[in-house]
Every structure is written in C-alpha cells, then in structure tokens.
Write a protein that holds these residues in place. Structure first.
Motif, short mmCIF file in Angstrom:
data_model
loop_
_atom_site.label_atom_id
_atom_site.label_comp_id
_atom_site.label_asym_id
_atom_site.label_seq_id
_atom_site.Cartn_x
_atom_site.Cartn_y
_atom_site.Cartn_z
N SER A 98 -1.72 5.40 -3.45
CA SER A 98 -3.04 5.91 -3.83
C SER A 98 -3.78 4.93 -4.72
N ALA A 115 -4.92 2.01 -2.66
CA ALA A 115 -6.08 2.36 -1.85
C ALA A 115 -7.36 2.32 -2.69
N MET A 153 -10.07 1.51 0.06
CA MET A 153 -9.62 1.99 1.36
C MET A 153 -9.09 3.41 1.21
N THR A 154 -8.88 4.07 2.33
CA THR A 154 -8.23 5.37 2.29
C THR A 154 -6.72 5.17 2.23
N GLN A 155 -6.00 6.17 1.72
CA GLN A 155 -4.55 6.04 1.64
C GLN A 155 -3.92 5.95 3.05
N VAL A 209 -4.13 2.38 4.18
CA VAL A 209 -3.14 1.54 3.50
C VAL A 209 -1.77 1.72 4.12
#
Length: 304
Positions: A18, A21, A26-28, A31
């Motif tokens: 998290s 990210a 970025m979103t988790q 990633v």
C-alpha cells in the motif's frame, strides 16, 4: 523491465504494498501485478509476504541488489542522452565522507545552486568505505572521500589537502603545556577515534604508526560531532581535521596540542565509476577542483 524493477525496489524499501502504491501513484492491485510479472520473468518468488510484513527471500536479495545498480545505470544513461542537447541540469547524487560532507560540501553546493539552479543535488553522508561502495554500484554519481579508496575499479583523483591536528579540551593538563607534548604522555591518554572504515580512523592509525604511539585506551564513535563533544567534555584527545574544528577553536571550546610531526596531512579524493559524465556532474567536479586552494570556511563563503 525498468518499471517492474522500480516497483519492486519501492515495495522492498517501503516494506508494504500500500505504501509503495502511494509512493508510485499507482493502485495496490497494479503494484501486485507488476511484482507477479517480475517474479514470473525471473522464474521464482522474490518476496515473502503476509498480512503483517513484506520481506525479501534469498533470491529477492540478489535481485534487489542488482535492481538498484540497473536503475542507477538507466538513470545515468537517460541523463547523458538528455545532456547532448541541454544545459547542465537534472539530478546528481553526491556522496561524501563525514568531514568533507558535514563541514565543506554544504558551502560548495550553495555555490553550485547559485550558478546552476536547475541542477538537483542529493547528498549521502557515510564513511569512506561506504561511499566508495555506493559509487562502485552506481548508486552514487560521485564520492568525495578522505584518504584513498582501495577499490581498483574506481577512478580516484586527489584534489585537496586536509591538515589534521591533535585536539584537547582547554581543561586538559596537556593544553597547558608550553612546548611539544611528549609521545609517552600522548600514549597515556584516552584517544577518541572514528570507526573502522573511516578515512579519519585510517589517518589516526597512520599517525600512531609514524609517531610510535600505542594508546592506552581507544573510544570509538561513528561520526565527527560526538567526538568533538567528547573531547570538549574532557573524555580524551583526538586527531581531527582543521575543517571540522574551526568554530570550536575560534570559540575556545577546543585547543590544538603541539606534537612533533604534526599537522598530519591527508588528501580529499574524488571517486567516480564511469568515464561518461553528465553535464551536471562535470560542473560539480569542476567546482570541486576550482575550490582546491581554499583553506577556510570564511574563504568558501566569499563570492567566487
């Protein structure tokens, strides 16, 4: 591949998907996908993960070490390409050993920023061994170290002399001596020294050998400031760079001892790995060379 390595390095250093990210914007799930793809390309898992932690396994440690080097080389390549048509600008990662990094480098960077505001320096301070290692693995563009790097793969250029003297507290009995201090008296003192791997420690041990001093007791610290504080408090004596003690000498907090064969002179050296240099790095190294005749911080602050 470089994006996958960047995501991997960020996850390792943040120790959390998290937080990585968030750092990468970025979103988790994105990633996680990058990590799965990288592991698929490598052919094995790189991370041990649970709800509480993310950590490297044995293979991950190998990939992380080389990923840092690859990303450093990629950044340097891109900057060199950009430099072909542009003026000196962009990032430059500088490493310096403690004496130079804490007492000299800030003034040089101030001069650099005044003339080249588009150069973005970042500074890492460590002992000589640590800085040389980071330059060798392309994690630093340039290092300024005390003494001589023993790494044969690095390019080393001595560029300035550093005079070192033995210092004591004004309250020390040695400070009241009118003539030169007897070697036996020096040997009886507690010597406050830097840690192994430090250029200052190397210079101190070389001085011990040259003067035939066998200290009764050594007390070791990992940086210069606590050594100054300890000497000032009367805990012992130390060999220190004149760069590091100018304020203390001026304020009367420390005093130098008369010792036959001193001041001890060592050299500051520039260490680099690649023969290819960005314009920003060329400008910085030229500034270091031009500051070679300077002998005091007051000189450094004067307009060039």
């Amino acid at each position: 591949m470089d994006q996958h390595l960047q995501v991997f390095v960020t996850v390792v250093e943040k120790q959390n998907f998290s937080r990585a990210a968030e750092e990468l914007h970025m979103t988790q799930p994105a990633v996680s996908q990058y990590i799965r793809t990288l592991e698929s390309n490598i052919g094995t898992r790189l991370l041990e993960r649970s709800n509480k932690y993310v950590r490297l396994n044995k293979v991950g440690e190998i990939v992380y070490h080389h990923a840092k080097e690859i990303l450093g080389l990629y950044t340097k390549m891109q900057t060199l390409v950009d430099d072909v048509t542009n003026v000196a600008s962009g990032p430059i990662s500088i490493g310096a050993s403690y004496t130079f990094g804490e007492y000299v480098l800030p003034h040089i960077i101030a001069n650099l920023q005044e003339t080249y505001p588009d150069i973005q320096p970042t500074v890492t301070i460590g002992n000589t061994t640590e800085i040389a290692s980071l330059v060798d693995t392309h994690q630093l563009d340039v290092g300024i170290v005390e003494g001589h790097s023993k790494d044969q793969k690095l390019m080393v250029e001595a560029f300035a002399d550093d005079q070192m003297v033995v210092v004591a507290a004004p309250i020390s009995v040695l400070s009241n001596e009118q003539g030169f201090i007897n070697i036996d008296a020096l040997a009886e003192q507690t010597w406050i020294v830097r840690e192994k791997g430090s250029g200052t420690r190397e210079a101190t041990e070389k001085m011990f050998g040259q003067l035939g001093i066998r200290p009764a007791k050594l007390m070791s610290f990992g940086s210069t400031q606590p050594i100054k504080e300890s000497v000032e408090a009367g805990l012992g004596i130390s060999l220190m760079s004149k760069w590091a003690i100018q304020k203390e000498l001026k304020n009367g907090d420390l005093c130098t001892l008369k010792v036959t064969g001193l001041p001890f002179t060592r050299q500051f050296s520039i260490v680099t790995k690649s023969p290819f240099q960005t314009k920003a790095l060329e400008v910085f190294i030229a500034l270091l060379r031009n500051n070679k005749p300077l002998t005091t911080l007051e000189d450094m602050k004067k307009p060039q």
